[in-house]
Each structure stands twice: as C-alpha cells, then as structure tokens.
Design an enzyme around this catalytic site. Structure first.
Site, PDB file in Angstrom:
ATOM      1  N   CYS A   2       0.824  -1.189   0.000  1.00 41.84           N
ATOM      2  CA  CYS A   2       0.000   0.000   0.000  1.00 41.84           C
ATOM      3  C   CYS A   2       0.866   1.250   0.000  1.00 41.84           C
ATOM      4  O   CYS A   2       2.081   1.200  -0.083  1.00 41.84           O
ATOM      5  CB  CYS A   2      -0.897   0.015   1.237  1.00 41.84           C
ATOM      6  SG  CYS A   2      -1.835  -1.505   1.474  1.00 41.84           S
ATOM      7  N   ILE A  53      -4.157  -7.817  -0.776  1.00 47.12           N
ATOM      8  CA  ILE A  53      -3.398  -9.066  -0.921  1.00 47.12           C
ATOM      9  C   ILE A  53      -3.919 -10.130   0.031  1.00 47.12           C
ATOM     10  O   ILE A  53      -4.158 -11.273  -0.365  1.00 47.12           O
ATOM     11  CB  ILE A  53      -1.895  -8.825  -0.648  1.00 47.12           C
ATOM     12  CG1 ILE A  53      -1.337  -7.734  -1.581  1.00 47.12           C
ATOM     13  CG2 ILE A  53      -1.115 -10.121  -0.788  1.00 47.12           C
ATOM     14  CD1 ILE A  53      -1.275  -8.105  -3.030  1.00 47.12           C
ATOM     15  N   ASN A  75       2.029  -0.188   5.267  1.00 50.67           N
ATOM     16  CA  ASN A  75       2.459  -0.620   3.939  1.00 50.67           C
ATOM     17  C   ASN A  75       3.395  -1.807   4.118  1.00 50.67           C
ATOM     18  O   ASN A  75       4.422  -1.683   4.784  1.00 50.67           O
ATOM     19  CB  ASN A  75       3.199   0.528   3.232  1.00 50.67           C
ATOM     20  CG  ASN A  75       3.909   0.081   1.965  1.00 50.67           C
ATOM     21  OD1 ASN A  75       3.467  -0.838   1.289  1.00 50.67           O
ATOM     22  ND2 ASN A  75       5.012   0.733   1.646  1.00 50.67           N
ATOM     23  N   GLY A  76       3.050  -2.963   3.559  1.00 51.76           N
ATOM     24  CA  GLY A  76       3.934  -4.118   3.647  1.00 51.76           C
ATOM     25  C   GLY A  76       3.209  -5.398   3.982  1.00 51.76           C
ATOM     26  O   GLY A  76       2.004  -5.538   3.745  1.00 51.76           O
ATOM     27  N   GLU A  77       3.949  -6.339   4.522  1.00 50.11           N
ATOM     28  CA  GLU A  77       3.409  -7.639   4.924  1.00 50.11           C
ATOM     29  C   GLU A  77       4.099  -8.089   6.207  1.00 50.11           C
ATOM     30  O   GLU A  77       5.328  -8.010   6.319  1.00 50.11           O
ATOM     31  CB  GLU A  77       3.643  -8.715   3.848  1.00 50.11           C
ATOM     32  CG  GLU A  77       3.029  -8.424   2.492  1.00 50.11           C
ATOM     33  CD  GLU A  77       1.528  -8.598   2.455  1.00 50.11           C
ATOM     34  OE1 GLU A  77       0.957  -9.073   3.470  1.00 50.11           O
ATOM     35  OE2 GLU A  77       0.914  -8.266   1.429  1.00 50.11           O
ATOM     36  N   ASP A 100      -3.081  -9.108   8.489  1.00 54.80           N
ATOM     37  CA  ASP A 100      -1.890  -8.813   9.292  1.00 54.80           C
ATOM     38  C   ASP A 100      -1.891  -7.404   9.867  1.00 54.80           C
ATOM     39  O   ASP A 100      -1.186  -7.121  10.830  1.00 54.80           O
ATOM     40  CB  ASP A 100      -0.622  -9.023   8.456  1.00 54.80           C
ATOM     41  CG  ASP A 100      -0.611  -8.240   7.152  1.00 54.80           C
ATOM     42  OD1 ASP A 100      -1.677  -7.734   6.754  1.00 54.80           O
ATOM     43  OD2 ASP A 100       0.460  -8.144   6.519  1.00 54.80           O
TER      44      ASP A 100
END
Length: 631
Positions: A2, A53, A75-77, A100
């Site tokens: 994101c 995602i 922003n990320g995983e 998450d």
C-alpha cells in the site's frame, strides 16, 4: 502492499485540511489502486491507499483497535501475523479482522515501541495512540519498504510512502541538500537518511521515530535492529545442512496470498534459487515466472531463464526491452522523485509491467550478492587489502598516487590493463578505496564536474563520509564482511530496493524478498568469508548448496548483471535527447556544474575515445529531475 500518508500538528490541535490530505494521498494512488481510506481528528490526519493481498474483504485502513483509540496505516506484509495473532489473543486482545494489519495495532498496545522486534516481514507504518498522544513511525529491518518525512513550517510533521507526498505539500520548501548532490554523483542515489531536499528525510532501515505531543522534542530516529557480522561462525557442516531448509522456510512464508502469485526469473543464481524452492514447496501447482530480455545479446539472459523454467515446468513468460526503448527516461524521474542513476530501472520497470499482467505478488532474488559476497568488486577489495597490508601507507601513496592520477582511462582496452581505478584505490585507505571503486564518478571527475558555487556549498564534504559513518557500526574486522555491511546499508537499500519498490509499485505489484528475511540474514551473516569467496568464485557456499537444484552453467557461469546498453544508446537513439538535456538552460542556470566539462564528457563519448555512459546517464537523470522539480 500500500501507500501511507499523514500530517500531525505537533504543538496544537489545528484541523488538518482534508482536501489537501486527499490530494497528497492521490499522488501515490499507483501504490494502492483498490481503495483509499482517511481518518481526521483534531491535529491529525491519516491516509491510506490499498492494494489488497490478504483479507481482501476486510482490513480496511486506517484500522483501529476495539476501542477506536489506536489507529494504524501500514504498507507491507507481516509474515508471522497468524502466530502473533494467536499470541495476542491469548493475552486478551480482541480481533475483528483476519489480516496482518490489525496485528500491528494490538502488538503496539502490548509491547509499545518493542512491537517492531516481534514482526517478521517488510513494513513501513504509522500508529496514532490517542490516549498517549503519540505517533509511532517504523520501517522494516532491511529497508524493503520506504518511508519519508519532513517537518513543515508551523510544527507540522508530514510523512508518506513516496517523496512526492512530501514535496506536494504547498508549505514544503524545495531547498537542495548539497551533500546529496555529491552523494548522487558518487553512488547514483542520495544515501539514507537524507534526500535531495534539505528538509525531507528517509526513515532509515531498522529505525523508528516516536513523537509525543505532550512532550514536544526534536525528531530523532532510533535504531532497533542492525546486521551483525560478529556472531559465532558457522561450520561447513552447519552451512551445508541448514542453508536450503532455512531459505526454503523464508520462501514458504512468503507464499501466503489471496491473489495470483509468481516470481521474477532472470536466469541468475538468486532468482533461480527462489524459483527452484517455490517449485519444491508447491509441487501441485506450477510457478508463474517472468523474465525480460534484450535484442542485444551482450545483455540478454533469457536463454538461462528458459532453462530453469523448463527444468521446473513453470508458467514462463518473456518480454523484451528493445534497444530503442528509451521512452521511460521522463517517467523514471517521476517515479523516483529525486535523482536516481541506476539505468537498470528500465528493464526492472518492464519486467514488473509484464509480471503484473499475470500476478499481483512476485518473489525476487534481490539481496543474494550482498549476503553471500557475489559481486566481483568484493574479490578486488580483498586483493587490494592484501597489497595494502604489504606496503606502508606512505609508500602506497607515493607509488600508486601518481599512477592513479596519470594512468589513462582505457575503456576500450582489455580489462586486465584498465588499472586506473585500482591504482587510485591502492593509494587510499580501505574505506576510501572501496568508495572509489563503487563510484559512478571518481573524486577527481567530480572535482572537475562541480562548479565553484557547488564546491562552496559542499565546504569540503565528501561522500566517503557515508561509508565512514556506517563503518563505525559494522562491528567486524573482517575486510569482506565490512564491505558487505557497507553495501547492505547503502547500495542495497539506496539503489536495489528503491529501484524494485518504485518500479513494482508503479504497476501496483507487490514484490517479496525471501533472501532478505531478517532471520535468514542473521543466520547467513555468520558464514565465514572463506566459504563465501573461494579463489575467484563468489557466493561459493550458496552455489554449493544449490547444486542439487540448479544446473552447473546456471550456478557457475560468469555474472552478467541486469544492465542496459547505455554506451550505444548514447551514440545512437538517445544521442539527441542527451545533448538537449545536457545543454538545457535549466541545468546551466542552476550553476551547479562546469558546463565545459559536461560537453567534454559528451564529445569524448561520441568519438569513442572513452565510455562515459554512466556519468552521462547520471547527468541526464539529474537534468530531468531538475527541470521537473526545480526548473
């Protein structure tokens, strides 16, 4: 994956302009085309762009805890979110989503600033804790995801996933950071934590910022993790036994997605290793792979990529960058927001474009050369260090200093007689020599390029100080591990990861990097240098572990790199565009460079006397940046 943005009034609760916040967030809409989200309260505005995602139906951001008092934009995983969710639920935290993002909120409630130590993944996020009146900004350990910030007039903090969010604010002053120009023409990028603008900054990898409105103070980055090469060395048996299972686990946890997933496959060792392990893990499902090639065989690796794809029966797709494909020159400046000189951004952009036609998530092999010592310059550095140890400093400077100054730049000659850079480096310390070796333009060339006005602004500053600053924290006397550390703190984050993030996000593609899993990095950093470089072979331990999985000619062929034919482009299809950019009024009026020296570089390149393609590309990118941002 994101984009995030936000504005915080540090001294008061003045209302954030909602329309302006939306406009700034829209500047990074490519990072998250699926949805946007906003939260406004006195003195604060948070914004988010979403690329869905995981938990596609839920996890909309900004996301709050159950009381609505703690919010996050992310922003990320977080790859270990399922494990953390169960742990936090056991401590009494109540979850309302299945992704998450919510894990971050409750981890903050439970552990405060130490929450980052529990996350395994790539991330840049902002947490607003209303009861505590605190804003917490954090970035992942390796710097896979970016985060920019600035303090604006009136004590307003602004942050965003891309620099354009900062520069888009009407109160931001675009004063140049002059040492950043020296860094750019040395490294090809402006090194963390700075940007090309004096008042904008990057949050460094493995760092966070905690702002408390009840106790206003200066904005200070705090480190929570670092690469440690000082740990106990692994034995050969441990490396042989553990390397593949550990990498396989790092790959496996990156296969969680509710959208199509694949991998980049260049035909090099690292991407081929990732694809091989993906195929091993998901045996009942073919891996989606893609590669990009050139119609110039000197730069094309698609035959090797096809060989790996055939071995593992992947759904493989190949694109091509035409030798006349220079249409991206202007777009690159818009993507990177500041001068960025890695020309491989062109094929990287194209391979991301190709991948996005078929998948939303792609795994890459980035980080392998830094982690396992794959770059040829590492071997050169070790050879030079041996020579430095044999001769006193004064003798080296006396012998190699003049040789470095007077030896001709023989770009056309066989590699073994192109010794100018080596002579220069041998007259220097190990740090200065390595900086000289990796420089796009050496110190003597920069001295000729920079105008008296720019030199006055620099006041003696040298980009070597970037290496000196990091070397203090390296905690190793091993000459190989020192330069690996330097590359991970500079080249990896400033060049490689920046390139992949902007190119992939331009196409709303998420890229995951298993070789940079921090647990895998911590383990691999303990591999003895003698196992990484054996004779003339780099990444020796890694290649040996992969022998059951990949053919010999994939593992042990000469490293090609992901380059474009700049030298011929500048003498052919890009000749006119280059000349126009270098002769532009905007660049001349800036007063930063010696225009006569620039024209000399151009003429020498056109005549074939020298290959100045790297320097000319850097000048082209800077000229385009200057015209777009400051012209």
């Amino acid at each position: 994956m994101c984009g995030i943005a936000g504005i915080l009034h540090l001294q008061d609760n003045q209302q954030v302009d909602s329309l302006l916040l939306k406009q700034l967030n829209s500047l990074q809409s490519h990072r998250g085309p699926d949805a946007d989200g906003f939260h406004l309260e006195p003195g604060l505005g948070l914004a988010h762009r979403r690329l869905s995602i995981i938990d596609i139906a839920g996890s909309h951001q900004p996301l709050f805890n159950e009381t609505g008092e703690v919010a996050v934009v992310f922003n990320g995983e977080i790859y270990n979110f399922a494990e953390l969710t169960q742990q936090l639920k056991a401590k009494g935290h109540i979850f309302s989503t299945h992704g998450d993002t919510e894990t971050i909120v409750h981890a903050w409630e439970e552990w405060g600033v130490d929450c980052v130590k529990h996350f395994r993944g790539m991330f840049a996020f902002a947490i607003w804790d209303r009861p505590k009146q605190q804003l917490f900004l954090a970035r992942d350990r390796m710097g896979i995801k970016p985060l920019f910030y600035a303090l604006l007039p009136g004590d307003k903090l602004i942050f965003g996933s891309e620099l354009k969010v900062i520069t888009g604010h009407p109160d931001f002053n675009k004063n140049l950071y002059y040492p950043g120009i020296e860094q750019y023409f040395t490294f090809g990028y402006v090194a963390e934590p700075n940007t090309i603008f004096a008042d904008a900054f990057k949050l460094s990898p493995g760092h966070y910022i905690l702002l408390d409105k009840s106790q206003p103070a200066s904005i200070r980055q705090q480190q929570y993790w670092d690469i440690d090469f000082s740990g106990p060395a692994l034995t050969a048996a441990e490396v042989k036994e553990q390397l593949i299972p550990r990498l396989e686990e790092a790959v496996d946890i990156r296969l969680i997605a509710e959208v199509p997933l694949g991998a980049f496959l260049s035909g090099g060792v690292d991407s081929s290793a990732v694809v091989a392990l993906m195929a091993k893990i998901q045996q009942d499902k073919a891996v989606n792979t893609c590669s990009i090639g050139f119609d110039d065989q000197r730069f094309d690796e698609t035959d090797y990529a096809n060989k790996v794809a055939q071995q593992y029966h992947t759904n493989h797709r190949t694109g091509q960058v035409d030798r006349n494909d220079f249409s991206l020159v202007d777009k690159l400046v818009t993507l990177y927001d500041e001068p960025y000189a890695d020309s491989s951004a062109i094929p990287t952009y194209r391979v991301c474009q190709l991948a996005r036609q078929h998948v939303t998530v792609a795994l890459s092999g980035d980080g392998g050369d830094e982690l396992f010592a794959g770059y040829r310059r590492y071997r050169f550095q070790l050879h030079e260090e041996k020579m430095r140890s044999m001769l006193p400093d004064a003798m080296r400077r006396h012998i190699f200093g003049p040789l470095g100054r007077h030896y001709p730049k023989l770009d056309w000659a066989p590699r073994f007689v192109r010794a100018k850079t080596t002579f220069q480096s041998l007259a220097m310390s190990a740090l200065d020599g390595y900086c000289n070796a990796v420089s796009i333009m050496r110190a003597d060339a920069r001295a000729q390029l920079f105008s008296p006005q720019l030199k006055q602004h620099l006041a003696g500053y040298s980009a070597n100080e970037v290496f000196e600053r990091h070397a203090v924290n390296a905690k190793t006397d091993d000459p190989l591990k020192l330069v690996q550390y330097l590359d991970m703190k500079t080249y990896l984050v400033g060049d490689i990861l920046t390139k992949v993030d902007r190119a992939s996000m331009a196409h709303s593609l998420e890229v995951r990097v298993p070789l940079l899993d921090h647990k895998f990095v911590e383990w691999a950093s303990r591999i003895p240098s003698a196992m990484n470089i054996q004779g003339q072979e780099g990444k020796a331990a890694f290649k040996q572990a992969l022998e059951p999985y990949l053919p010999h000619d994939i593992l042990y062929r000469k490293k090609m790199g992901f380059a474009v034919p700049l030298a011929s482009w500048f003498r052919g299809p890009l000749k006119q565009a280059l000349q126009q950019a270098l002769s532009s009024e905007a660049l001349a009026d800036a007063g930063l460079f010696n225009q006569a020296y620039i024209q000399r570089l151009y003429q020498q390149h056109q005549s074939g006397q020298h290959d100045h393609s790297s320097a000319l590309w850097s000048l082209l990118m800077f000229s385009q940046f200057y015209q777009q941002q400051l012209g």
